[in-house]
Design a protein around this motif. Structure first.
Motif, PDB file in Angstrom:
ATOM      1  N   ILE A  71       0.811  -1.222   0.000  1.00 36.45           N
ATOM      2  CA  ILE A  71       0.000   0.000   0.000  1.00 36.45           C
ATOM      3  C   ILE A  71       0.843   1.271   0.000  1.00 36.45           C
ATOM      4  O   ILE A  71       0.401   2.311  -0.495  1.00 36.45           O
ATOM      5  N   GLU A  72       2.052   1.190   0.506  1.00 40.71           N
ATOM      6  CA  GLU A  72       2.855   2.423   0.629  1.00 40.71           C
ATOM      7  C   GLU A  72       3.088   3.147  -0.702  1.00 40.71           C
ATOM      8  O   GLU A  72       3.123   4.380  -0.708  1.00 40.71           O
ATOM      9  N   PRO A  73       3.222   2.428  -1.828  1.00 37.14           N
ATOM     10  CA  PRO A  73       3.428   3.166  -3.082  1.00 37.14           C
ATOM     11  C   PRO A  73       2.267   4.102  -3.450  1.00 37.14           C
ATOM     12  O   PRO A  73       2.439   4.986  -4.292  1.00 37.14           O
ATOM     13  N   LEU A  74       1.095   3.921  -2.826  1.00 35.87           N
ATOM     14  CA  LEU A  74      -0.067   4.761  -3.149  1.00 35.87           C
ATOM     15  C   LEU A  74      -0.176   5.977  -2.237  1.00 35.87           C
ATOM     16  O   LEU A  74      -0.912   6.913  -2.548  1.00 35.87           O
ATOM     17  N   ILE A  75       0.475   5.933  -1.085  1.00 44.29           N
ATOM     18  CA  ILE A  75       0.209   6.904  -0.020  1.00 44.29           C
ATOM     19  C   ILE A  75       1.515   7.489   0.525  1.00 44.29           C
ATOM     20  O   ILE A  75       2.607   7.027   0.186  1.00 44.29           O
ATOM     21  N   CYS A  76       1.377   8.516   1.376  1.00 46.86           N
ATOM     22  CA  CYS A  76       2.574   9.181   1.905  1.00 46.86           C
ATOM     23  C   CYS A  76       2.866   8.782   3.354  1.00 46.86           C
ATOM     24  O   CYS A  76       3.784   9.322   3.972  1.00 46.86           O
ATOM     25  N   GLY A  77       2.103   7.869   3.913  1.00 46.51           N
ATOM     26  CA  GLY A  77       2.282   7.510   5.322  1.00 46.51           C
ATOM     27  C   GLY A  77       3.254   6.358   5.513  1.00 46.51           C
ATOM     28  O   GLY A  77       3.450   5.531   4.623  1.00 46.51           O
TER      29      GLY A  77
ATOM     30  N   GLN B  49       0.803  13.685  -9.237  1.00 46.11           N
ATOM     31  CA  GLN B  49       1.184  15.085  -9.021  1.00 46.11           C
ATOM     32  C   GLN B  49       1.180  15.457  -7.534  1.00 46.11           C
ATOM     33  O   GLN B  49       1.345  16.622  -7.176  1.00 46.11           O
ATOM     34  N   GLY B  50       0.938  14.469  -6.676  1.00 50.26           N
ATOM     35  CA  GLY B  50       0.928  14.750  -5.241  1.00 50.26           C
ATOM     36  C   GLY B  50      -0.394  15.315  -4.745  1.00 50.26           C
ATOM     37  O   GLY B  50      -0.493  15.773  -3.608  1.00 50.26           O
TER      38      GLY B  50
ATOM     39  N   LYS C 120       8.207  10.767   8.115  1.00 52.27           N
ATOM     40  CA  LYS C 120       9.646  11.079   7.998  1.00 52.27           C
ATOM     41  C   LYS C 120      10.372  10.076   7.095  1.00 52.27           C
ATOM     42  O   LYS C 120      11.106  10.467   6.193  1.00 52.27           O
ATOM     43  N   ARG C 121      10.147   8.795   7.337  1.00 53.25           N
ATOM     44  CA  ARG C 121      10.853   7.782   6.538  1.00 53.25           C
ATOM     45  C   ARG C 121      10.513   7.922   5.058  1.00 53.25           C
ATOM     46  O   ARG C 121      11.368   7.788   4.191  1.00 53.25           O
ATOM     47  N   ARG C 122       9.258   8.242   4.780  1.00 53.36           N
ATOM     48  CA  ARG C 122       8.837   8.381   3.386  1.00 53.36           C
ATOM     49  C   ARG C 122       9.441   9.649   2.770  1.00 53.36           C
ATOM     50  O   ARG C 122       9.784   9.667   1.600  1.00 53.36           O
ATOM     51  N   ARG C 123       9.534  10.697   3.573  1.00 49.29           N
ATOM     52  CA  ARG C 123      10.153  11.941   3.067  1.00 49.29           C
ATOM     53  C   ARG C 123      11.598  11.678   2.698  1.00 49.29           C
ATOM     54  O   ARG C 123      12.074  12.106   1.649  1.00 49.29           O
ATOM     55  N   GLU C 124      12.291  10.981   3.579  1.00 52.15           N
ATOM     56  CA  GLU C 124      13.717  10.721   3.333  1.00 52.15           C
ATOM     57  C   GLU C 124      13.906   9.831   2.102  1.00 52.15           C
ATOM     58  O   GLU C 124      14.848  10.006   1.345  1.00 52.15           O
ATOM     59  N   ALA C 125      12.975   8.894   1.926  1.00 54.23           N
ATOM     60  CA  ALA C 125      13.080   8.002   0.758  1.00 54.23           C
ATOM     61  C   ALA C 125      12.508   8.660  -0.502  1.00 54.23           C
ATOM     62  O   ALA C 125      12.830   8.235  -1.617  1.00 54.23           O
ATOM     63  N   ALA C 126      11.678   9.692  -0.311  1.00 62.96           N
ATOM     64  CA  ALA C 126      11.021  10.376  -1.440  1.00 62.96           C
ATOM     65  C   ALA C 126      10.394   9.366  -2.403  1.00 62.96           C
ATOM     66  O   ALA C 126      10.510   9.478  -3.623  1.00 62.96           O
ATOM     67  N   ASP C 127       9.705   8.390  -1.811  1.00 61.82           N
ATOM     68  CA  ASP C 127       9.219   7.258  -2.615  1.00 61.82           C
ATOM     69  C   ASP C 127       7.689   7.207  -2.694  1.00 61.82           C
ATOM     70  O   ASP C 127       7.108   6.144  -2.808  1.00 61.82           O
ATOM     71  N   PHE C 128       7.055   8.357  -2.613  1.00 62.16           N
ATOM     72  CA  PHE C 128       5.582   8.368  -2.683  1.00 62.16           C
ATOM     73  C   PHE C 128       5.147   9.203  -3.877  1.00 62.16           C
ATOM     74  O   PHE C 128       5.941  10.009  -4.397  1.00 62.16           O
TER      75      PHE C 128
ATOM     76  N   GLN D  34       8.253  14.838  -5.535  1.00 57.20           N
ATOM     77  CA  GLN D  34       9.036  16.006  -5.946  1.00 57.20           C
ATOM     78  C   GLN D  34       8.307  17.306  -5.570  1.00 57.20           C
ATOM     79  O   GLN D  34       8.885  18.201  -4.951  1.00 57.20           O
ATOM     80  N   ARG D  35       7.023  17.362  -5.914  1.00 61.15           N
ATOM     81  CA  ARG D  35       6.245  18.564  -5.588  1.00 61.15           C
ATOM     82  C   ARG D  35       6.113  18.737  -4.077  1.00 61.15           C
ATOM     83  O   ARG D  35       6.291  19.830  -3.536  1.00 61.15           O
ATOM     84  N   ILE D  36       5.767  17.640  -3.413  1.00 60.30           N
ATOM     85  CA  ILE D  36       5.467  17.736  -1.984  1.00 60.30           C
ATOM     86  C   ILE D  36       6.713  18.128  -1.192  1.00 60.30           C
ATOM     87  O   ILE D  36       6.646  18.965  -0.281  1.00 60.30           O
TER      88      ILE D  36
END
Lengths: 121, 386
Positions: free
Chosen positions: B85-91, B110-111, B276-284, B288-290
């Motif tokens: 599910i993580e590839p769909l969401i930012c949590g 597009q975020g 935080k972990r998702r921000r660091e990985a920038a994998d959502f 880029q925009r967010i």
């Protein structure tokens, strides 16, 4: 003194050439808790059907239309501080404005109490 | 919302209860639901803030996403389901502890927000997530989640059941008599319990700003649960009208109003939901925009406003002090707890400071408005000390 009604649930209580306008008990029940009333300015000239006032419930705003043409001569300032008067006492203490009726003939186009009661059955 | 014909509307398992109780039924998200009961929105709102309000939220989209081939290793199975599910969401779902739930957003490339939702890790069912999405978006949400799950996991919809929200300061004491163990949950925790021999999923969550619970129960037991809750004199049924005024006072965004596919979590002031972990990985999606917006490249931001005079409703323009339009109200109304008009809306960041004096245009007239912190009414969630 006679009271007439519009299909939009305004009443006008006519005393000579002046009418007192508000919304019916049925209308206040439908609107629910009224939290704000915007009244017309004294001196405003209204045509029958013009937007004259706005009542706001928690959920939504509803326009109040002039039942007849005329000039606003007085507004119920008490509603500014206590809009709930429209719920508590719509057809007396919760009146909205007084209007100097410019065309008494228009009153004949409105509903009488029986006609209005039928509408809200 | 477009008017639907009554015959087009779906009914929740509690529809007849709403009718019997004198609920005024309106179309909402494709369902026939009560906007209020005879006591009215104001009384229902205040009851929820002071006692316990019972809401039928069965129109929402509760569901379970379960691994098809669990290994039996709870941590590995959770990591596997989270990875779907993580590839769909930012949590950060992988980081959820057993029984923990998180508010997150389903994002487009597009975020922008496809939906906001709750995702919980069930403690007693390893490899299973409890996911609750919004009513109006659930068909698309479920399709996206099922597609992401592929053949690795199965999405079981539970939106034919009853979802009941019990909200307010007395909710915990009411729950103590019904499902005593559920009172051990802290805010944003979820667990499966047994109620009268029936499995129920209980989360300590809600959308009113109050302490409370949401209980998912099968459709054939929903009426029994509703009735049993209402035996308690501290509980009254509450309609959608008060649900909306409560969430507005709580400063919580409503999908389709304060959130839509153009709005990013940063714009919506939901930066906390970008883990935080998702921000660091920038994998959502839309990372880029967010991340750029988070770094300050932001064109609009959701704020809270106190409005003088008539309520400013959705769509009202927000003006600067000189009368120039700078933004728009996305939710607005009267706050029964405050006796004032409040609103949520979007303005450019350089107008978003707390205390900034703006105006709103209501029926063509400019009225004073001031930016204030949200929530407008303090949250009273039950947070367990760690």
């Amino acid at each position: 003194m006679t009271t007439k009604f519009t299909p939009d649930h305004e009443y006008i209580r006519v005393d000579g050439s002046t009418g007192i306008v508000g919304i019916t008990n049925y209308a206040q029940e439908q609107l629910g808790d009224i939290v704000f009333v915007e009244l017309p300015k004294v001196g405003k000239v209204l045509k029958k059907g013009d937007e004259a006032a706005v009542v706001e419930s928690v959920k939504a705003a509803s326009e109040i239309y002039a039942p007849v043409s005329g000039t606003v001569t007085e507004v119920n300032e008490a509603l500014t501080g206590e809009p709930g008067l429209v719920n508590a006492d719509p057809e007396a203490g919760g009146w909205m404005f007084k209007i100097a009726i410019s065309d008494a003939g228009e009153l004949d186009t409105l509903l009488n109490a029986d006609g209005y009661a039928e509408l809200t059955l | 919302m477009a008017e639907a014909k009554p015959e087009d509307l779906q009914q929740t398992p509690l529809f007849e209860r709403h009718q019997t109780a004198g609920g005024r039924i309106v179309p909402f998200g494709g369902y026939a639901l009560p906007v209020q009961y005879p006591t009215g929105i104001m009384a229902e709102h205040k009851w929820t803030r002071e006692q316990a309000g019972l809401f039928d939220v069965s129109h929402m989209g509760p569901s379970f996403l379960t691994l098809n081939a669990p290994t039996g290793d709870a941590e590995a199975d959770h990591a596997a389901i989270a990875a779907l599910i993580e590839p769909l969401i930012c949590g950060d779902i992988a980081g959820l502890k057993p029984g923990q739930m998180r508010y997150t957003l389903l994002l487009n490339a597009q975020g922008g927000a496809i939906d906001d939702l709750m995702v919980g890790r069930l403690a007693d069912s390893p490899g299973t997530l409890y996911i609750v999405v919004n009513a109006g978006t659930k068909e698309n949400d479920f399709a996206l989640i099922a597609k992401a799950a592929g053949d690795k996991a199965a999405l079981r919809r539970a939106d034919d059941g009853g979802l009941l929200a019990l909200q307010g300061p007395e909710a915990v004491d009411v729950m103590a008599a019904l499902i005593p163990d559920a009172t051990q949950l802290g805010f944003m925790q979820v667990r499966e319990f047994d109620w009268n021999g029936v499995p129920v999923t209980v989360s300590r969550s809600g959308y009113t700003g109050e302490d409370g619970f949401e209980v998912l129960v099968s459709s054939h037991m929903a009426v029994a649960l509703w009735d049993e809750l209402l035996v308690d004199p501290r509980v009254k049924p509450i309609g959608l009208g008060a649900r909306d005024s409560l969430r507005l006072e709580a400063g919580l965004p409503l999908y389709g109003h304060d959130l839509d596919e153009t709005v990013s979590p940063i714009e919506a002031d939901l930066g906390f939901a970008v883990s935080k972990r998702r921000r660091e990985a920038a994998d959502f999606p839309g990372a880029q925009r967010i991340l750029a917006e988070r770094a300050g490249q932001l064109s609009r931001k959701r704020v809270g406003l106190i409005v003088e005079g008539a309520p400013a409703r959705e769509g009202a323009e927000i003006l600067d002090a000189t009368g120039t339009a700078i933004g728009v109200v996305t939710s607005g109304g009267f706050a029964p707890s405050l006796g004032k008009a409040i609103a949520l809306g979007f303005v450019p960041p350089d107008h978003a400071a707390i205390g900034n004096k703006l105006q709103v245009s209501v029926r063509g007239r400019a009225q004073p408005a001031e930016i204030v912190p949200t929530p407008f009414v303090p949250h009273r969630y039950f947070r367990k000390s760690a």
